[in-house]
Structure formats: structure tokens, C-alpha cells
Scaffold this motif. Structure first.
Motif, mmCIF file in Angstrom:
data_model
loop_
_atom_site.group_PDB
_atom_site.id
_atom_site.type_symbol
_atom_site.label_atom_id
_atom_site.label_comp_id
_atom_site.label_asym_id
_atom_site.label_seq_id
_atom_site.Cartn_x
_atom_site.Cartn_y
_atom_site.Cartn_z
ATOM 1 N N GLN A 81 -3.118 2.260 6.010
ATOM 2 C CA GLN A 81 -2.910 3.291 5.376
ATOM 3 C C GLN A 81 -2.228 3.038 4.333
ATOM 4 O O GLN A 81 -3.009 2.224 2.959
ATOM 5 C CB GLN A 81 -1.451 2.951 5.563
ATOM 6 C CG GLN A 81 -1.289 3.340 7.400
ATOM 7 C CD GLN A 81 0.513 3.864 7.736
ATOM 8 O OE1 GLN A 81 0.519 4.660 7.078
ATOM 9 N NE2 GLN A 81 0.954 3.171 8.897
ATOM 10 N N TYR A 82 -2.622 4.873 3.181
ATOM 11 C CA TYR A 82 -2.647 4.230 2.134
ATOM 12 C C TYR A 82 -1.207 5.648 1.119
ATOM 13 O O TYR A 82 -1.516 6.206 2.548
ATOM 14 C CB TYR A 82 -3.838 4.766 1.389
ATOM 15 C CG TYR A 82 -4.198 3.311 1.370
ATOM 16 C CD1 TYR A 82 -4.788 2.828 -0.631
ATOM 17 C CD2 TYR A 82 -5.449 3.514 2.292
ATOM 18 C CE1 TYR A 82 -6.118 2.029 -0.167
ATOM 19 C CE2 TYR A 82 -6.560 2.383 2.175
ATOM 20 C CZ TYR A 82 -7.452 1.592 1.391
ATOM 21 O OH TYR A 82 -7.711 0.353 1.438
ATOM 22 N N HIS A 83 -0.879 5.935 0.365
ATOM 23 C CA HIS A 83 0.015 6.184 -0.565
ATOM 24 C C HIS A 83 -1.072 7.463 -1.615
ATOM 25 O O HIS A 83 -2.024 6.988 -1.873
ATOM 26 C CB HIS A 83 1.185 5.920 -1.260
ATOM 27 C CG HIS A 83 1.650 6.234 -1.525
ATOM 28 N ND1 HIS A 83 2.660 7.492 -1.177
ATOM 29 C CD2 HIS A 83 1.522 6.500 -2.910
ATOM 30 C CE1 HIS A 83 3.598 8.445 -2.197
ATOM 31 N NE2 HIS A 83 2.780 7.651 -3.585
ATOM 32 N N TYR A 142 0.909 -1.270 0.156
ATOM 33 C CA TYR A 142 -0.042 -0.013 0.261
ATOM 34 C C TYR A 142 1.064 1.621 -0.179
ATOM 35 O O TYR A 142 0.558 2.281 -0.060
ATOM 36 C CB TYR A 142 -0.745 -0.046 1.452
ATOM 37 C CG TYR A 142 -1.676 -0.917 0.995
ATOM 38 C CD1 TYR A 142 -3.204 -0.528 0.019
ATOM 39 C CD2 TYR A 142 -1.943 -2.316 2.053
ATOM 40 C CE1 TYR A 142 -4.338 -1.116 -0.006
ATOM 41 C CE2 TYR A 142 -3.324 -2.364 1.751
ATOM 42 C CZ TYR A 142 -4.456 -2.450 0.942
ATOM 43 O OH TYR A 142 -5.940 -3.705 0.760
ATOM 44 N N LEU A 143 1.892 1.522 0.449
ATOM 45 C CA LEU A 143 2.941 1.821 0.339
ATOM 46 C C LEU A 143 4.766 1.845 -0.142
ATOM 47 O O LEU A 143 5.114 1.048 -0.417
ATOM 48 C CB LEU A 143 3.530 2.320 1.849
ATOM 49 C CG LEU A 143 2.034 2.866 3.446
ATOM 50 C CD1 LEU A 143 2.740 2.748 4.375
ATOM 51 C CD2 LEU A 143 1.628 3.747 2.804
ATOM 52 N N PRO A 144 4.616 2.951 -0.423
ATOM 53 C CA PRO A 144 5.534 2.607 -1.622
ATOM 54 C C PRO A 144 6.935 1.970 -0.939
ATOM 55 O O PRO A 144 7.773 1.186 -1.697
ATOM 56 C CB PRO A 144 6.376 4.189 -1.198
ATOM 57 C CG PRO A 144 5.435 4.690 -1.674
ATOM 58 C CD PRO A 144 4.682 4.365 -0.276
ATOM 59 N N VAL A 178 -6.352 9.706 3.724
ATOM 60 C CA VAL A 178 -4.310 8.555 4.403
ATOM 61 C C VAL A 178 -4.065 9.968 4.868
ATOM 62 O O VAL A 178 -3.785 11.252 5.015
ATOM 63 C CB VAL A 178 -3.414 9.524 2.590
ATOM 64 C CG1 VAL A 178 -2.186 9.438 2.640
ATOM 65 C CG2 VAL A 178 -4.419 8.953 1.149
ATOM 66 N N VAL A 189 0.955 11.850 4.282
ATOM 67 C CA VAL A 189 1.304 12.124 2.889
ATOM 68 C C VAL A 189 2.459 12.983 2.949
ATOM 69 O O VAL A 189 1.785 14.341 3.042
ATOM 70 C CB VAL A 189 0.254 11.335 1.775
ATOM 71 C CG1 VAL A 189 -0.659 12.537 1.618
ATOM 72 C CG2 VAL A 189 1.006 10.888 0.473
#
Ligand SMILES: *Cc1c(COP(=O)(O)O)cnc(C)c1O
Length: 460
Positions: free
Chosen positions: A362-364, A274-276, A393, A396
Motif C-alpha cells: 500500500q502507498y499514499h 507508507y501510509l499517513p 495506489v 486514496v
């Protein structure tokens, strides 16, 4: 600046063009917004198909290497539209459903009943009848009472001489996985499945009792044993522990009755990024580990290998999806520690993505309509609902000049976004738009106020 892929956690078809605007499978997000409006769920068809193929190929290869076969069921609850069901069916997957509604959509897509499963801890008689009518390939029973109810329905439905209904028994192995770790216990404190732990007075476990009960009913055909240990699993060792416990139960059933069930389903839960910085489970690696664990357990127990099945949902449709929003109000807030948090409000929120509010997921996110030279700021993307927990989010970095009218995309929302969407505040649910080779098309149209009023049937 040349076109460059945004990389993890975005779909492989998400590329920032030389002009600073992002393309999804060749379609400019500004065109998507102009054509379909925002918010919109955007799904990269080629990426869904590629992930479906990757899981199928990885498991077929790994299972063939240990000497067995496998069926891959797409867990439809992640995102089910007729087109999505067609895509995964085209790619050789079967489809798992968890309600009469999901079953109806999969059937309407043309997926053969024999390639469908029906799950649920509290299926209604109507749902069970619909599954029997459709000739579903398996009904995953979740309780002792359901075994008896289903047998009675089969009798009523097909007559005493009719074909038996194919059944798997869902067991809870005591393995709970999700995120980075798993825990393993003997007892179960959850609504799903039948426990492997010994019953009162050290008697048969509820799981073994249910298997014996299925065998008692001529209306039912016992296909095998099912276990689903959790979701968003990034540590694969939980699958191996669950596989050992399920195969031990299978061996115990053979010892007791002489019946060796053909199939073991190890469920879904394959984790995505979900995250880089997150590293998703690699299908080839997890397939090898799961196949090996099953082969090892079968050898230790002195039983032939079962056929396997698995049920990935999120891993097929999560990364290929993004949600496209338009930025509205932007509000900087000074925090107690002196930092500034910039609240960036978008035109959707917890009604189109409940996961941050529900699980702290969690998201980006990124601004996708342009690039900026202004230094990034710490931002929180929030929705437009009357609820301060309406966060999309949590944290970010966004360009310091983020402003109304910018298009903002949230990555990896293909799974459990539209399928968990609500009408809170009577927002209308966003459309699902597929992008394929430079073209976009609507899979599920945007809800309208007329749709809302159509359900509201009494004026007084
Ligand atoms: C939710 C669910 C799945 C799919 O889980 P993902 O995390 O989306 O892979 C598979 N099987 C069962 C029984 C489920 O409930």
C-alpha cells in the motif's frame, strides 16, 4: 496558507507552499517535472543522510551502553547508485551488496572493499572472484556447497599461502517477521540460509555443520553468524527472539570447538510508514531493544558479548524518496455498492513500482501541483501498462477535480522502486533525481528508446 510539511509518510523535506504547490527540499515539483520530465524518482539527499546517521548513532549509543560495538551496513539492494553509496559511506555506514552488479556500483562509488559485504543464495564464481579481488570485508555464505566452492576459489585466487577470506554464515532462525507480526517456528521452508533446527536423526543442524565446515578450511576466516528475519518489520520482538537463537548457536559452536566468533549480524527489515496513520520503527527504541536482547542472551549463555552489525535498507532510503507522475486519463467507475471509484491513470506504473502488484503493498499519494476546494473522491492510481493489475495506489482520497496535467506524487518509494524497475511494455525506466538544498541533479538518467534499441542487437 503558509508553507506546511506534508508529514508522514512523506520525506521531512516535503512541504506544500503558500501557492498550493509542493516543494521537495526547496525545489518546486513543477520545476522538477519541467526539468526532468515525469515519471521521475525524486530523492531528498538530506533525509537519506539524516536517516543513515540516525541508525548509526542509535545503534552505536545502544551498543556502547551494553558494552559492545556495531557496524551499520546499508542494504544496497533497496536503491544503489554511486551517489547514494557515497552519501551513506560519508555518514559512516558500510554497504551490503547482493550481486556482482551491486558490488561494482559500490566499488565505483569509492566505498572501500573492506567496508562491503556480499550476500546471495546462489553467487556465481565470477561474483565470488570479484568479491575476493575487491577484498570485501565479508562474504555471507548461504550453503554448505558454497563454503567449499569459496575455499577452492580462494586457493586458486590467492594461492595456498594467501590471506583467508572473511566469512559469515547465514542462518535461518525460524523467526519470520514482516508487517505487524512475527511467527517463530523450528523448521524452514525458504531458499535462504542454513537452518538451526536439528538435522536428520537429531544430528547437527545445517547451521552448525556449516560453521564447522568453515573452520575446517584454512582459506576461510569465520567472522560470525548472520540472520535476516524479514522486511518491513514493525513489531521489534522478532529481533530479540532471533538474537537469542543466534547467540545460542554461537555458544554451541564454542562448546564444540572452543572457537568463539566475534560478530553477530541481525540483518535489516526495519519498518517504515507508507501510509499517513502508520508508525515507523523508531531507531533509538529498536537499537535499545536489540542491544539489550543481545546482552541478555550473552549473559544467560555465559558468553562474552559479540560485536553487532545490522543492515537497514528501506529505513534509510524509503521515506526520502517519492515518485512524481503526470496524471492522464481519469475515469469514474460506479461500484456494485453504489460508491464511485475514480481511476486516475499516470504516466508510469508497475514498471517503476512493482510492489503493489507483487505484494499488495500500500502507498499514499497526493496531487502536488495545486490544492483544490473540490471535495475529495475515492481514487485508485493506476499505470499505463497492458495489465489490469497495474495498480500504483489501491485506495486514496484525491481532489474531486483531479484532471489530466496534474502532478501526482506517491510517497515513500525510495526503496525497491528503481531497484525493482522493469522495462515492461518497453517503457523506459525513470531517472533518479536528487534534491539538495534547493537544487536538483540527475543521479541516474532516464532511459531512452535508444538505450532499448542498443540492447536489441539482431534485426532479423
Ligand atoms: C533485503 C535485505 C536487507 C534489507 O532489508 P530492508 O527491509 O530493506 O531493511 C538486509 N539484509 C539482507 C540479507 C537482505 O536480504
Amino acid at each position: 496558507m503558509t508553507a506546511e510539511p506534508l508529514g508522514v509518510p512523506w520525506s521531512s523535506g516535503v512541504v506544500r507552499g503558500a501557492d498550493g504547490a509542493v516543494r521537495v527540499a526547496g525545489v518546486d515539483v513543477r520545476d522538477l517535472a519541467a526539468t526532468h520530465g515525469t515519471p521521475a524518482y525524486v530523492v531528498d539527499e538530506a533525509d537519506v543522510r539524516a536517516r543513515a546517521r540516525a541508525y548509526r548513532t542509535a545503534f552505536e549509543t545502544a551498543c556502547a551502553q551494553v558494552g559492545t560495538g556495531v557496524d551499520v551496513y546499508y542494504a544496497g539492494k533497496a536503491l544503489l547508485t554511486r551517489a547514494v553509496a557515497r552519501w551513506v559511506h560519508d555518514e559512516g555506514l558500510r554497504v551490503d551488496t547482493a550481486s556482482g552488479g551491486e558490488l561494482a556500483v559500490a566499488l565505483a562509488a569509492g566505498v572501500p572493499g573492506a567496508h562491503l559485504g556480499l550476500h546471495g543464495n546462489n553467487k556465481s564464481d565470477d561474483e565470488l572472484r570479484a568479491a575476493l579481488d575487491a577484498g570485501v570485508g565479508r562474504i555471507i555464505v548461504d550453503s554448505l556447497v558454497e563454503v567449499d566452492r569459496l575455499a577452492a576459489l580462494v586457493r586458486e585466487h590467492r594461492g595456498p599461502a594467501g590471506a583467508p577470506a572473511p566469512v559469515m554464515v547465514r542462518v535461518t532462525t525460524g523467526v519470520h517477521a514482516g508487517g505487524h507480526e512475527f511467527i517463530s517456528t523450528a523448521h524452514e521452508d525458504q531458499k535462504f540460509g542454513l537452518s538451526l533446527a536439528a538435522g536428520p536423526d537429531g544430528g547437527d543442524s545445517p547451521a552448525l555443520a556449516a560453521l564447522l565446515r568453515v573452520l575446517d578450511h584454512p582459506e576461510l576466516h569465520l567472522l560470525g553468524i548472520h540472520s535476516h528475519i524479514g522486511s518491513q518489520i514493525l513489531d521489534p520482538s522478532g529481533f530479540a527472539v532471533a538474537a537469542h537463537r543466534v547467540l545460542a548457536l554461537r555458544a554451541a559452536l564454542r562448546e564444540r570447538t572452543g572457537v568463539l566468533v566475534d560478530e553477530v549480524d541481525l540483518g535489516g527489515g526495519y519498518g517504515i510508514a507508507y501510509l499517513p496513520h502508520e508508525v515507523p520503527l523508531d531507531p533509538d527504541r529498536i537499537a535499545k531493544e536489540v542491544a539489550q536482547a543481545v546482552a541478555d542472551a550473552a549473559r544467560e549463555l555465559g558468553t562474552p558479548l559479540p560485536r553487532l552489525s545490522i543492515e537497514p535498507g528501506r529505513a534509510i532510503v524509503g521515506p526520502p524518496g517519492l515518485t512524481l507522475y503526470t496524471v492522464g486519463t481519469v475515469k469514474p467507475v460506479r461500484l456494485d455498492d453504489g460508491r464511485v471509484r475514480t481511476y486516475v491513470s499516470v504516466d508510469g506504473g508497475m514498471s517503476d513500482n512493482i510492489r503493489p502488484a507483487l505484494y499488495g503493498a500500500q502507498y499514499h499519494a497526493a496531487i502536488v501541483s495545486r490544492v483544490s476546494d473540490v471535495a475529495p473522491v475515492l481514487a485508485r492510481v493506476v499505470g499505463k501498462h497492458c495489465e489490469s493489475g497495474d495498480i500504483v495506489v489501491h485506495e486514496v482520497q484525491l481532489p474531486g477535480d483531479v484532471r489530466a496535467g496534474d502532478l501526482l506524487a506517491v510517497a515513500a518509494t525510495g526503496a525497491y522502486g528503481r531497484s525493482m524497475a522493469s522495462n515492461y511494455n518497453l517503457l523506459t525506466r525513470p531517472p533518479v533525481v536528487a534534491v539538495t538544498a534547493g537544487e536538483s541533479r540527475v543521479l541516474v538518467r532516464r532511459e531512452t528508446v535508444e538505450d532499448l534499441l542498443a540492447l536489441d542487437v539482431a534485426a532479423t
